[in-house]
Motif scaffolding. Structure first.
Motif, short mmCIF file in Angstrom:
data_model
loop_
_atom_site.label_atom_id
_atom_site.label_comp_id
_atom_site.label_asym_id
_atom_site.label_seq_id
_atom_site.Cartn_x
_atom_site.Cartn_y
_atom_site.Cartn_z
N LYS A 281 0.49 -1.18 0.40
CA LYS A 281 -0.37 0.01 -0.33
C LYS A 281 0.64 1.04 -0.08
O LYS A 281 0.44 2.19 -0.54
CB LYS A 281 -1.01 0.51 1.39
CG LYS A 281 -1.81 -0.50 0.73
CD LYS A 281 -3.04 -0.78 2.15
CE LYS A 281 -3.60 -1.87 2.85
NZ LYS A 281 -4.75 -2.00 4.03
N ALA A 284 2.54 2.19 -3.66
CA ALA A 284 1.14 1.88 -4.47
C ALA A 284 0.76 4.09 -4.02
O ALA A 284 0.85 4.24 -5.19
CB ALA A 284 -0.07 1.37 -4.11
N LYS A 289 2.47 1.71 -10.30
CA LYS A 289 1.29 0.57 -10.14
C LYS A 289 2.04 -0.36 -10.99
O LYS A 289 0.89 -0.65 -10.90
CB LYS A 289 1.03 1.67 -11.94
CG LYS A 289 0.95 3.34 -11.42
CD LYS A 289 -0.44 2.70 -11.49
CE LYS A 289 -1.07 4.78 -11.08
NZ LYS A 289 -0.54 5.16 -9.59
N ARG A 328 -8.29 -1.33 -5.34
CA ARG A 328 -8.29 0.23 -6.34
C ARG A 328 -8.16 -0.43 -7.70
O ARG A 328 -8.31 1.56 -7.90
CB ARG A 328 -6.00 -0.46 -6.54
CG ARG A 328 -6.12 0.09 -4.77
CD ARG A 328 -4.05 0.10 -4.81
NE ARG A 328 -4.17 0.34 -3.55
CZ ARG A 328 -3.41 1.10 -2.55
NH1 ARG A 328 -3.59 2.49 -3.60
NH2 ARG A 328 -3.21 1.15 -1.80
N VAL A 335 -3.58 -0.98 -9.56
CA VAL A 335 -2.41 -1.04 -9.63
C VAL A 335 -1.88 -2.51 -9.52
O VAL A 335 -2.59 -3.51 -9.17
CB VAL A 335 -1.69 -0.65 -7.49
CG1 VAL A 335 0.07 -1.19 -7.78
CG2 VAL A 335 -1.86 0.43 -7.91
#
Lengths: 467, 46
Positions: A281, A284, A289, A328, A335
């Motif tokens: 996380k 990201a 990506k 996401r 991602v």
């Protein structure tokens, strides 16, 4: 063979040998389990069908009507006839023949620098020393010889891969640049297409390097473990400072400038960060990506090594990571996680899936002095020294061993549902833990199976969203 | 099929016919370097 499991509310059935993936309801899930048991006992389909109604009624009472069960049985049998359920493994002979063929070399891991400016604690390459090899850089002459060797031994293969690896390859950036220029010159006359890749810790990244890589390097792998405290604990500089503050701004700028060229920000997780979803996380949220996080592979005596007892926690973590990927995606900010990438309709052919990673045959590692090893993980283990770029391979006996290394040569793989996804696993890990390249690193297998289950579940969730 | 949703369109058996060209990426050259992951590689023999 069928592998069925439940994850995140989905009942998933993977028909292992056809690669077919079915998402089913509770009724079909239980029926398929029953069919598999009975077919394995040698019963004929008609006989199983006559028993399945009673089995379901006993298990579920009156939840399902006889008509529901009969309809579901017809659907199951339709998939069987279409070769999408209970498919037999018919690939053994073709893979054995395929592996016996004359192989060509198509990829080199070029150890451009056996030296490093970081001192990562888990480094399998001993900070570039690879089991006691000298700290040194590859000369241009050795590098050119390696590219010549690759071209000469690549047969009809057009796409040739060269990974600039280390140690830290940017410690020898001038040679990297000159080798790319040499490769570009030679590829035209030889009718080849070089794909250069580079793996870096980022310390020496600057504008010149970025510009060069964006032009010439098709994929860059950028090493970062995630949160600052996690990264700095395992990836310090040689004088003991953290590397996070130095590399993160450079990686962000680099990735921003990459355009449509590929990259991976790649971390390693250890026993110290079994909550590695937080690192995912974090990366990201930094704007990356394309992310990969690999489990460390270390002997049990290392305090940071992944142990058998850690597996339940890691499995939960992989589930969390999968849910974060779905979230996401739904939010329109997808991602990619390397190990959850799965192309259910256009992935590799069965030859690729079953014949192993190519180490020791199609893929070789070259040391700074030009020695050839089966792959980067074997470098420095003298018993695996194959030859050198000047005289070619003289240990064809070792190559033959690698040539026949495939899932059917490994007892642990024969009945594993994941064999079409991992191709029998890493030979070097197998050797490290069992002293044989035809065994398998058990913890790695457990993790691989869990990741594949998660990757398929993500596909199910995303397909659900499209409906 | 009201109780079964199939996510795959083709089977591995289909790939036997024209597979094995070897032009695809070596798995360890992508991002792993420690685990053998071929299932996520792309086919170059379209």
């Amino acid at each position: 063979m069928v592998h069925q499991y439940k994850n995140n509310g989905y009942n998933i059935v993977l028909d292992v040998c056809s690669g077919s993936v079915h998402v089913v309801d509770e009724l079909v899930y239980d029926m398929i389990e029953f069919y598999q048991d009975k077919l394995n006992e040698g019963q004929k389909t008609e006989a199983v069908r006559s028993e399945v109604i009673a089995y379901i009624q006993q298990k579920h009472g009156n939840t399902y009507s006889i008509e529901d069960i009969s309809d579901a049985a017809s659907d199951i049998e339709e998939l069987m006839e279409a070769g999408q359920l209970f498919t037999e493994d018919v690939y053994r002979d073709i893979i054995m023949d395929f592996k016996k063929r004359k192989t060509v070399v198509k990829a080199l891991c070029l150890h451009i620098a056996h030296d490093c400016n970081l001192a990562c604690q888990y480094c399998f390459a001993d900070e570039g020393e690879y089991h006691g090899q000298k700290r040194e850089l590859m000369s241009l002459e050795v590098g050119k010889k390696a590219l010549d060797f690759l071209i000469e031994n690549s047969g009809n293969r057009v796409n040739l891969e060269v990974d600039f690896f280390g140690g830290e390859p940017l410690m020898n950036f001038d040679v990297v640049k000159e080798l790319v220029a040499y490769g570009r010159m030679r590829e035209k006359e030889a009718n080849k297409n070089f794909r250069f890749t580079l793996t870096t810790n980022g310390v020496l990244l600057n504008d010149e390097v970025m510009e060069f890589c964006n032009k010439e390097i098709s994929n860059v792998v950028l090493s970062l473990d995630g949160r600052k405290e996690i990264n700095d604990m395992m990836r310090p500089t040689r004088n003991g400072h953290g590397s996070y503050d130095v590399i993160v701004p450079k990686f962000q700028r680099f990735v921003e400038s990459r355009g449509d060229k590929s990259y991976y920000v790649r971390g390693t997780f250890t026993r110290h960060n079994l909550d590695f979803t937080e690192d995912f996380k974090h990366m990201a949220d930094l704007g990356f990506k394309e992310i990969s996080i690999e489990p460390v592979v270390s002997p049990d005596e290392c305090e940071y090594a992944i142990r058998q007892e850690d597996l339940p926690v890691i499995f939960e973590e992989y589930d969390k990571l999968a849910q974060d990927i779905i979230r996401r995606h739904k939010e329109g900010k997808p991602v990619t996680f390397f190990h959850y990438m799965l192309d259910l309709n256009g992935g590799p052919c069965v030859y690729k899936r079953l014949s192993g990673c190519g180490s020791g045959t199609e893929y070789l590692a070259v040391t700074p002095t030009g020695q050839l090893y089966p792959c980067h993980q074997f470098v420095g283990q003298e018993e695996f020294l194959l030859g050198d770029v000047y005289n070619g391979i003289n240990r064809t006996d070792i190559v033959d061993e690698f040539k026949l290394c495939n899932v059917y040569a490994k007892d642990k793989c024969k009945d594993c549902f994941a064999r079409f996804y991992c191709s029998g696993g890493c030979a070097a890990n197998s050797y490290q833990f069992h002293g044989s390249i035809t065994d398998a690193y058990d913890i790695g297998c457990e993790l691989q199976r869990k990741r594949i289950e998660c990757a398929i579940m993500i596909k199910a969730a995303l397909a659900d969203e499209e409906d | 099929m009201k109780r079964i949703k199939t996510l795959t369109e083709k089977t591995l058996k289909n790939t036997v016919v024209k597979g094995g060209c070897g032009e695809c990426q070596t798995s360890c050259q992508s991002a792993c370097k420690t685990s053998c992951t071929v299932g996520n590689q792309s086919c170059e023999n379209k």
